[in-house]
Design a protein around this motif. Structure first.
Motif, PDB file in Angstrom:
ATOM      1  N   ILE A 176       0.690  -1.136   0.039  1.00 50.29           N
ATOM      2  CA  ILE A 176       0.260   0.261   0.199  1.00 50.29           C
ATOM      3  C   ILE A 176       0.889   1.761  -0.166  1.00 50.29           C
ATOM      4  N   PHE A 177       1.823   1.426   0.917  1.00 50.99           N
ATOM      5  CA  PHE A 177       2.834   2.198   0.847  1.00 50.99           C
ATOM      6  C   PHE A 177       3.528   3.051  -0.366  1.00 50.99           C
ATOM      7  N   TYR A 178       3.533   1.298  -0.896  1.00 48.82           N
ATOM      8  CA  TYR A 178       4.304   1.156  -2.600  1.00 48.82           C
ATOM      9  C   TYR A 178       3.942   2.278  -3.466  1.00 48.82           C
ATOM     10  N   LYS A 179       2.292   1.709  -3.319  1.00 51.90           N
ATOM     11  CA  LYS A 179       1.917   2.017  -4.572  1.00 51.90           C
ATOM     12  C   LYS A 179       1.139   3.914  -4.750  1.00 51.90           C
ATOM     13  N   MET A 180       1.584   4.201  -2.824  1.00 54.78           N
ATOM     14  CA  MET A 180       1.304   5.630  -2.783  1.00 54.78           C
ATOM     15  C   MET A 180       2.504   6.639  -2.420  1.00 54.78           C
ATOM     16  N   GLU A 181       3.604   5.786  -3.004  1.00 54.68           N
ATOM     17  CA  GLU A 181       4.803   6.576  -3.084  1.00 54.68           C
ATOM     18  C   GLU A 181       5.964   6.442  -1.548  1.00 54.68           C
ATOM     19  N   MET A 182       5.145   5.545  -0.917  1.00 53.60           N
ATOM     20  CA  MET A 182       6.280   6.031   0.474  1.00 53.60           C
ATOM     21  C   MET A 182       6.733   5.528   1.383  1.00 53.60           C
ATOM     22  N   LEU A 183       7.570   4.588   0.511  1.00 55.37           N
ATOM     23  CA  LEU A 183       8.050   2.895   0.859  1.00 55.37           C
ATOM     24  C   LEU A 183       9.139   3.042   1.598  1.00 55.37           C
ATOM     25  N   LEU A 184       9.226   4.440   1.241  1.00 50.32           N
ATOM     26  CA  LEU A 184      10.687   4.522   2.389  1.00 50.32           C
ATOM     27  C   LEU A 184      10.311   5.119   3.860  1.00 50.32           C
ATOM     28  N   VAL A 185       9.291   5.671   3.179  1.00 47.94           N
ATOM     29  CA  VAL A 185       7.943   6.162   5.678  1.00 47.94           C
ATOM     30  C   VAL A 185       8.307   5.155   6.026  1.00 47.94           C
ATOM     31  N   PHE A 186       7.737   3.884   4.987  1.00 50.68           N
ATOM     32  CA  PHE A 186       7.164   2.605   5.746  1.00 50.68           C
ATOM     33  C   PHE A 186       8.200   2.259   6.422  1.00 50.68           C
ATOM     34  N   PHE A 187       9.127   2.144   5.432  1.00 50.18           N
ATOM     35  CA  PHE A 187      10.276   0.947   5.560  1.00 50.18           C
ATOM     36  C   PHE A 187      10.886   1.564   7.441  1.00 50.18           C
ATOM     37  N   ILE A 188      11.741   2.672   7.376  1.00 47.28           N
ATOM     38  CA  ILE A 188      12.248   3.581   8.177  1.00 47.28           C
ATOM     39  C   ILE A 188      11.472   3.512   9.633  1.00 47.28           C
ATOM     40  N   CYS A 189       9.530   3.578   9.501  1.00 48.88           N
ATOM     41  CA  CYS A 189       9.479   3.342  10.610  1.00 48.88           C
ATOM     42  C   CYS A 189       9.142   1.701  10.775  1.00 48.88           C
ATOM     43  N   PHE A 190       9.053   1.265   9.468  1.00 51.56           N
ATOM     44  CA  PHE A 190       9.069  -0.535  10.146  1.00 51.56           C
ATOM     45  C   PHE A 190      10.095  -0.847  10.642  1.00 51.56           C
ATOM     46  N   MET A 191      11.810  -0.525  10.972  1.00 52.60           N
ATOM     47  CA  MET A 191      12.598  -0.374  11.188  1.00 52.60           C
ATOM     48  C   MET A 191      12.768  -0.716  13.144  1.00 52.60           C
ATOM     49  N   ILE A 192      11.477   1.527  12.917  1.00 54.29           N
ATOM     50  CA  ILE A 192      12.032   1.746  14.590  1.00 54.29           C
ATOM     51  C   ILE A 192      11.480   1.247  15.610  1.00 54.29           C
ATOM     52  N   TYR A 193       9.803   0.667  14.780  1.00 50.09           N
ATOM     53  CA  TYR A 193       9.070  -0.635  15.759  1.00 50.09           C
ATOM     54  C   TYR A 193       9.687  -1.930  15.370  1.00 50.09           C
ATOM     55  N   GLN A 194      10.354  -2.058  14.986  1.00 48.89           N
ATOM     56  CA  GLN A 194      11.329  -3.506  15.223  1.00 48.89           C
ATOM     57  C   GLN A 194      12.386  -3.259  16.095  1.00 48.89           C
ATOM     58  N   ILE A 195      12.546  -2.706  15.916  1.00 45.69           N
ATOM     59  CA  ILE A 195      14.053  -2.268  16.722  1.00 45.69           C
ATOM     60  C   ILE A 195      13.225  -1.647  18.792  1.00 45.69           C
ATOM     61  N   PHE A 196      12.345  -1.269  18.305  1.00 43.75           N
ATOM     62  CA  PHE A 196      11.751  -1.284  19.720  1.00 43.75           C
ATOM     63  C   PHE A 196      10.676  -2.170  19.896  1.00 43.75           C
ATOM     64  N   ALA A 197      10.601  -3.323  19.828  1.00 39.88           N
ATOM     65  CA  ALA A 197       9.307  -4.268  19.717  1.00 39.88           C
ATOM     66  C   ALA A 197      10.722  -5.233  19.902  1.00 39.88           C
ATOM     67  N   ASN A 198      11.606  -5.577  19.771  1.00 35.75           N
ATOM     68  CA  ASN A 198      12.488  -6.895  20.179  1.00 35.75           C
ATOM     69  C   ASN A 198      13.096  -6.879  20.502  1.00 35.75           C
ATOM     70  N   THR A 199      13.621  -5.376  21.684  1.00 32.02           N
ATOM     71  CA  THR A 199      14.146  -4.831  22.491  1.00 32.02           C
ATOM     72  C   THR A 199      13.870  -4.889  24.031  1.00 32.02           C
ATOM     73  N   SER A 200      12.704  -5.727  23.780  1.00 35.05           N
ATOM     74  CA  SER A 200      11.643  -5.725  25.118  1.00 35.05           C
ATOM     75  C   SER A 200      12.110  -6.613  26.536  1.00 35.05           C
ATOM     76  N   ASN A 201      11.807  -6.737  28.016  1.00 34.06           N
ATOM     77  CA  ASN A 201      12.701  -7.391  28.917  1.00 34.06           C
ATOM     78  C   ASN A 201      11.040  -7.542  28.847  1.00 34.06           C
ATOM     79  N   LEU A 202      10.446  -7.891  28.556  1.00 33.11           N
ATOM     80  CA  LEU A 202       9.348  -8.881  29.082  1.00 33.11           C
ATOM     81  C   LEU A 202       9.724  -9.975  28.941  1.00 33.11           C
ATOM     82  N   LYS A 203      10.487 -10.807  28.004  1.00 32.49           N
ATOM     83  CA  LYS A 203      10.319 -12.235  27.586  1.00 32.49           C
ATOM     84  C   LYS A 203      11.189 -12.422  28.425  1.00 32.49           C
ATOM     85  N   LYS A 204      12.200 -12.570  29.488  1.00 37.10           N
ATOM     86  CA  LYS A 204      12.946 -12.620  29.717  1.00 37.10           C
ATOM     87  C   LYS A 204      12.486 -13.073  30.797  1.00 37.10           C
ATOM     88  N   ASP A 205      13.158 -14.783  31.444  1.00 43.19           N
ATOM     89  CA  ASP A 205      12.887 -14.974  32.723  1.00 43.19           C
ATOM     90  C   ASP A 205      13.355 -14.899  33.679  1.00 43.19           C
TER      91      ASP A 205
END
Length: 117
Positions: free
Chosen positions: A52-81
């Motif tokens: 969808i973002f590719y069709k709106m010609e905003m794929l780069l914006v989506f990719f940057i936001c997606f990478m920032i989200y992935q960084i914060f989502a995968n550095t959580s302390n919730l899954k630690k034993d």
């Protein structure tokens, strides 16, 4: 004889049975919990949003936001034993170090203190 051409073994051809066994092995990961249905659904949603973002010609914006989200989502302390020990001692309770950590105190004890620290 010095510059004789080396004879290499011919690579085996990859027929249907080879591909079947290879991808069957790869797909077994889905069933044993490493890739669950939730993960597959998330990635399908990410691909649809990316299209969808590719069709709106905003794929780069989506990719940057997606990478920032992935960084914060995968550095959580919730899954630690409770028994989880970080490699960085400042994050552990009582600054507990993992076995095999070399610091200046143990290095001096081993060098001048007579062996084991």
């Amino acid at each position: 004889q010095i510059f004789a051409k080396k004879k290499y073994k011919k690579m085996p051809t990859r027929n249907f049975s080879w591909y079947y066994s290879y991808y069957t092995y790869k797909l077994k990961r889905i069933g044993n919990g490493t890739i669950d249905a939730y993960t597959i659904a998330r990635w399908i949603i990410y691909m649809i949003l990316g299209f969808i973002f590719y069709k709106m010609e905003m794929l780069l914006v989506f990719f940057i936001c997606f990478m920032i989200y992935q960084i914060f989502a995968n550095t959580s302390n919730l899954k630690k034993d409770k028994d989880y020990i970080s490699a960085y001692s400042v994050f552990n309770k009582d600054n507990h170090k993992i076995p095999g950590t070399i610091d200046s105190k143990t290095l001096l004890n081993q060098s001048f203190g007579g062996g084991a620290a």
